[in-house]
Design an enzyme around this catalytic site. Structure first.
Site, short mmCIF file in Angstrom:
data_model
loop_
_atom_site.label_atom_id
_atom_site.label_comp_id
_atom_site.label_asym_id
_atom_site.label_seq_id
_atom_site.Cartn_x
_atom_site.Cartn_y
_atom_site.Cartn_z
N THR A 33 0.85 -1.20 0.00
CA THR A 33 0.00 0.00 0.00
C THR A 33 0.88 1.25 0.00
OG1 THR A 33 -1.95 0.99 1.05
CG2 THR A 33 -0.27 0.13 2.53
N ASN A 34 0.34 2.40 0.34
CA ASN A 34 1.12 3.64 0.42
C ASN A 34 0.57 4.51 1.54
OD1 ASN A 34 -1.00 5.50 -0.70
ND2 ASN A 34 -0.80 4.10 -2.43
N HIS A 35 1.17 5.69 1.71
CA HIS A 35 0.86 6.53 2.88
C HIS A 35 -0.33 7.47 2.71
CE1 HIS A 35 4.05 5.34 5.54
NE2 HIS A 35 4.94 5.48 4.57
N SER A 36 -1.09 7.34 1.65
CA SER A 36 -2.21 8.26 1.46
C SER A 36 -3.19 8.18 2.64
CB SER A 36 -2.95 7.93 0.16
OG SER A 36 -4.13 8.70 0.08
N ALA A 100 -4.61 7.57 -4.23
CA ALA A 100 -3.24 7.14 -4.55
C ALA A 100 -3.33 5.65 -4.88
CB ALA A 100 -2.33 7.40 -3.36
#
Ligand code: CTP
Ligand code: CA
Length: 225
Positions: A33-36, A100
């Protein structure tokens, strides 16, 4: 309370917004995943409601409460988000892709937990569908807005995405300044469209969201008789 729009500039319009990250399963217990945080997308949803729009948010996994008067569809992966987006875009006047989206997912999600074996492991990844590009390129496409988080050549890269994806407007963020953007309550941006651009100075995400909604309302084709 902060002031509302002077007039309901999106009255009668249907707005669909993607927000947050996506989550791409590796196995039943792990994911990429990512930090959004989803904050910008949720701020846009609030601004759209203030502007009088009927508003739906397609949310990846985020820890945010649903704003008042917003319909919410929760999704996990990019492919789930693509399915929901294609469905809801058919009924939308405006589509804003603030999510994102993970560009790649594990080529194969394992059905059992991956066991630790040698000293290194290689993950095979495969491209996810481009959600905003497929919405922008559909027949009777809504007014389609993208975001572009860049660390360098911000406006040039954003303009490239605007053209490649067939967007009406793109919101370019300089993320080389780690104080603002992804997980913060503040943002700054440049709005970029085919024959113009406009700087939005650093401000609270609610203020930025109102300015984006205001820009969109001003660019919509008028329903002249
Ligand atoms: N986007 C999307 N679906 C994807 C990837 C991106 O809808 N699979 C949307 C994002 O929501 C955003 C815009 O496309 O509105 C630009 O995303 P960005 O990650 O900046 O662009 P990419 O085309 O993925 O290019 P890159 O990450 O290589 O810069
Ligand atoms: Ca990307």
């Amino acid at each position: 309370a902060e002031s509302l729009f002077p007039r309901e500039c999106l009255a009668g319009k249907r707005v669909v917004i993607t927000a947050g990250p996506t989550r791409e399963a590796l196995d039943p217990v792990r994911y990429i995943t990512n930090h959004s945080s989803g904050k910008m997308g949720f701020a846009l949803a609030r601004a759209a409601v203030e502007a009088g729009a009927s508003t739906t948010i397609i949310a990846g996994p985020v820890a945010l409460e649903t704003p008042e008067h917003v319909q919410r569809v929760d999704v996990t992966s990019a492919r789930d988000m693509a399915t929901a987006s294609n469905e809801l875009a058919a009924e939308a006047d405006i589509f804003i892709a603030c999510a994102a989206v993970a560009d790649y997912r594990p080529a194969e999600a394992q059905t059992s937990k991956i066991k630790k074996t040698g000293e290194s492991i290689t993950l095979a990844l495969t491209r996810n569908p481009d959600i905003v590009a497929s919405v922008a390129q559909r027949e009777n496409a809504p007014f389609t807005v993208g975001f572009a988080a860049e660390t360098d050549n911000v406006v040039a890269y954003a303009r490239g995405k605007l053209e490649r994806k067939g967007l009406a407007l793109i919101v370019a963020n300089d993320v080389s300044n780690s104080q603002i953007g992804f997980n913060s309550n503040e943002n700054a941006a440049t709005l970029v469209w085919a024959d113009g651009q406009r700087e939005l100075a650093q401000a609270n995400k609610n203020t930025i969201a109102r300015q984006i909604i205001d820009q969109i309302a001003g660019m919509l084709p008028t329903n002249s008789p």
